[in-house]
Design a protein around this motif. Structure first.
Motif, mmCIF file in Angstrom:
data_model
loop_
_atom_site.group_PDB
_atom_site.id
_atom_site.type_symbol
_atom_site.label_atom_id
_atom_site.label_comp_id
_atom_site.label_asym_id
_atom_site.label_seq_id
_atom_site.Cartn_x
_atom_site.Cartn_y
_atom_site.Cartn_z
ATOM 1 N N PRO A 74 40.592 34.133 38.231
ATOM 2 C CA PRO A 74 39.572 33.937 39.260
ATOM 3 C C PRO A 74 38.368 34.848 39.025
ATOM 4 C CG PRO A 74 41.297 35.354 40.101
ATOM 5 C CD PRO A 74 41.732 34.895 38.720
ATOM 6 N N SER A 75 37.273 34.463 39.641
ATOM 7 C CA SER A 75 36.126 35.382 39.611
ATOM 8 C C SER A 75 36.435 36.505 40.592
ATOM 9 C CB SER A 75 34.848 34.635 39.990
ATOM 10 O OG SER A 75 34.971 34.053 41.267
ATOM 11 N N ARG A 76 35.611 37.524 40.571
ATOM 12 C CA ARG A 76 35.838 38.681 41.444
ATOM 13 C C ARG A 76 34.604 38.951 42.285
ATOM 14 N NH1 ARG A 76 40.983 41.390 41.417
ATOM 15 N NH2 ARG A 76 42.054 40.658 39.566
ATOM 16 N N SER A 77 34.849 39.411 43.496
ATOM 17 C CA SER A 77 33.752 39.814 44.375
ATOM 18 C C SER A 77 33.280 41.211 44.000
ATOM 19 C CB SER A 77 34.215 39.793 45.835
ATOM 20 O OG SER A 77 35.134 40.868 46.065
ATOM 21 N N GLU A 78 32.215 41.670 44.637
ATOM 22 C CA GLU A 78 31.733 43.027 44.372
ATOM 23 C C GLU A 78 32.799 44.056 44.736
ATOM 24 O OE1 GLU A 78 27.881 43.933 45.955
ATOM 25 O OE2 GLU A 78 27.084 41.997 45.304
ATOM 26 N N GLY A 79 33.622 43.731 45.725
ATOM 27 C CA GLY A 79 34.707 44.619 46.126
ATOM 28 C C GLY A 79 35.969 44.404 45.312
ATOM 29 N N ASN A 80 35.884 43.628 44.216
ATOM 30 C CA ASN A 80 36.974 43.336 43.291
ATOM 31 C C ASN A 80 38.072 42.449 43.894
ATOM 32 O OD1 ASN A 80 37.844 43.453 40.632
ATOM 33 N ND2 ASN A 80 39.241 45.146 41.042
ATOM 34 N N PHE A 81 37.728 41.682 44.936
ATOM 35 C CA PHE A 81 38.675 40.713 45.477
ATOM 36 C C PHE A 81 38.653 39.462 44.602
ATOM 37 C CE2 PHE A 81 37.583 43.082 49.386
ATOM 38 C CZ PHE A 81 38.859 43.410 49.819
ATOM 39 N N ARG A 82 39.826 38.858 44.441
ATOM 40 C CA ARG A 82 39.892 37.595 43.710
ATOM 41 C C ARG A 82 39.183 36.528 44.546
ATOM 42 N NH1 ARG A 82 45.055 39.942 42.794
ATOM 43 N NH2 ARG A 82 45.808 39.705 40.672
ATOM 44 N N LEU A 83 38.395 35.700 43.877
ATOM 45 C CA LEU A 83 37.703 34.603 44.555
ATOM 46 C C LEU A 83 38.071 33.289 43.876
ATOM 47 C CD1 LEU A 83 34.156 36.171 45.044
ATOM 48 C CD2 LEU A 83 35.980 35.936 46.743
ATOM 49 N N TYR A 84 38.540 32.338 44.674
ATOM 50 C CA TYR A 84 39.008 31.059 44.160
ATOM 51 C C TYR A 84 38.105 29.941 44.635
ATOM 52 C CZ TYR A 84 43.161 33.814 43.258
ATOM 53 O OH TYR A 84 44.015 34.785 42.808
ATOM 54 N N ASP A 85 38.049 28.891 43.828
ATOM 55 C CA ASP A 85 37.255 27.721 44.193
ATOM 56 C C ASP A 85 38.164 26.494 44.273
ATOM 57 O OD1 ASP A 85 37.842 27.233 41.530
ATOM 58 O OD2 ASP A 85 35.772 27.449 40.840
ATOM 59 N N GLU A 86 37.553 25.349 44.452
ATOM 60 C CA GLU A 86 38.304 24.087 44.566
ATOM 61 C C GLU A 86 39.105 23.807 43.289
ATOM 62 O OE1 GLU A 86 39.633 20.973 46.845
ATOM 63 O OE2 GLU A 86 38.299 22.574 47.492
ATOM 64 N N LYS A 87 38.565 24.186 42.134
ATOM 65 C CA LYS A 87 39.272 23.988 40.861
ATOM 66 C C LYS A 87 40.597 24.748 40.859
ATOM 67 C CE LYS A 87 38.936 24.755 35.923
ATOM 68 N NZ LYS A 87 38.706 25.908 35.080
ATOM 69 N N ALA A 88 40.583 25.968 41.357
ATOM 70 C CA ALA A 88 41.803 26.774 41.415
ATOM 71 C C ALA A 88 42.824 26.120 42.345
ATOM 72 C CB ALA A 88 41.490 28.182 41.894
ATOM 73 N N LEU A 89 42.361 25.580 43.455
ATOM 74 C CA LEU A 89 43.261 24.888 44.381
ATOM 75 C C LEU A 89 43.891 23.676 43.706
ATOM 76 C CD1 LEU A 89 44.503 24.479 47.182
ATOM 77 C CD2 LEU A 89 42.398 23.285 47.842
ATOM 78 N N LYS A 90 43.106 22.914 42.963
ATOM 79 C CA LYS A 90 43.634 21.737 42.253
ATOM 80 C C LYS A 90 44.658 22.162 41.196
ATOM 81 C CE LYS A 90 41.291 18.525 44.307
ATOM 82 N NZ LYS A 90 41.961 17.772 45.336
ATOM 83 N N GLU A 91 44.368 23.248 40.470
ATOM 84 C CA GLU A 91 45.326 23.758 39.480
ATOM 85 C C GLU A 91 46.636 24.140 40.155
ATOM 86 O OE1 GLU A 91 43.362 27.090 37.633
ATOM 87 O OE2 GLU A 91 42.394 25.837 36.111
ATOM 88 N N LEU A 92 46.520 24.835 41.270
ATOM 89 C CA LEU A 92 47.707 25.283 41.996
ATOM 90 C C LEU A 92 48.504 24.093 42.530
ATOM 91 C CD1 LEU A 92 49.331 27.709 42.907
ATOM 92 C CD2 LEU A 92 47.825 27.898 44.893
ATOM 93 N N GLU A 93 47.826 23.088 43.033
ATOM 94 C CA GLU A 93 48.513 21.884 43.509
ATOM 95 C C GLU A 93 49.236 21.176 42.365
ATOM 96 O OE1 GLU A 93 45.292 19.836 45.444
ATOM 97 O OE2 GLU A 93 45.699 20.812 47.372
ATOM 98 N N PHE A 94 48.614 21.138 41.191
ATOM 99 C CA PHE A 94 49.247 20.548 40.012
ATOM 100 C C PHE A 94 50.523 21.306 39.661
ATOM 101 C CE2 PHE A 94 49.895 20.263 35.417
ATOM 102 C CZ PHE A 94 49.843 18.891 35.201
ATOM 103 N N ILE A 95 50.427 22.624 39.632
ATOM 104 C CA ILE A 95 51.585 23.463 39.305
ATOM 105 C C ILE A 95 52.694 23.254 40.333
ATOM 106 C CG2 ILE A 95 52.397 25.853 39.108
ATOM 107 C CD1 ILE A 95 49.462 26.501 38.108
#
Length: 129
Positions: free
Chosen positions: A29-50
């Motif tokens: 995932p990309s990271r925020s300025e505070g180093n939090f993981r940031l996910y998008d719709e693509k990540a959700l689709k990958e997770l649903e596939f898995i």
């Protein structure tokens, strides 16, 4: 969205999401300025596939192979067909084993009535043989 939001939307635990990332199943995932993981719709689709693959009891290594193949859409899908055929063979084997287990348990269930003592319990005798 942050990992907690992804976990809620996908009905998948944060620990599982992190594990899938560590194993290379989810794109980093990309990271925020505070180093939090940031996910998008693509990540959700990958997770649903898995998750769908896991619901079919497909191994993580096979899921990784499927994800790699998805990145090469021009290739033949014969290896995917082989993977699913292998999975179907495993399921059929498990069904056979479960039917044998069910049969044995049914026999044991008939071997004893609740009126017996443990000493004369047919189930205990069957398990002891």
């Amino acid at each position: 969205m942050k990992i907690g939001q992804l976990a809620k939307v996908s009905d998948c635990s944060i620990q599982t999401i992190r594990y899938y990332e560590k194993e290379g199943l989810l794109s980093p995932p990309s990271r925020s300025e505070g180093n939090f993981r940031l996910y998008d719709e693509k990540a959700l689709k990958e997770l649903e596939f898995i998750k769908h693959c896991r619901s079919l009891d497909i191994s993580l290594s096979d899921i990784k192979a499927l994800l790699d193949l998805k990145k090469r859409p021009e290739e033949s899908c014969s290896s995917i067909n082989d993977l699913i055929a292998k999975q179907l063979d495993l399921v059929n084997k498990r069904i056979k084993e479960l039917k044998a287990l069910k049969s044995e348990l049914q026999i044991m269930n008939k071997a004893c009535s609740s009126d017996n003592t443990v000493e004369s319990c047919g189930i205990i005798k069957t398990l002891t043989v």
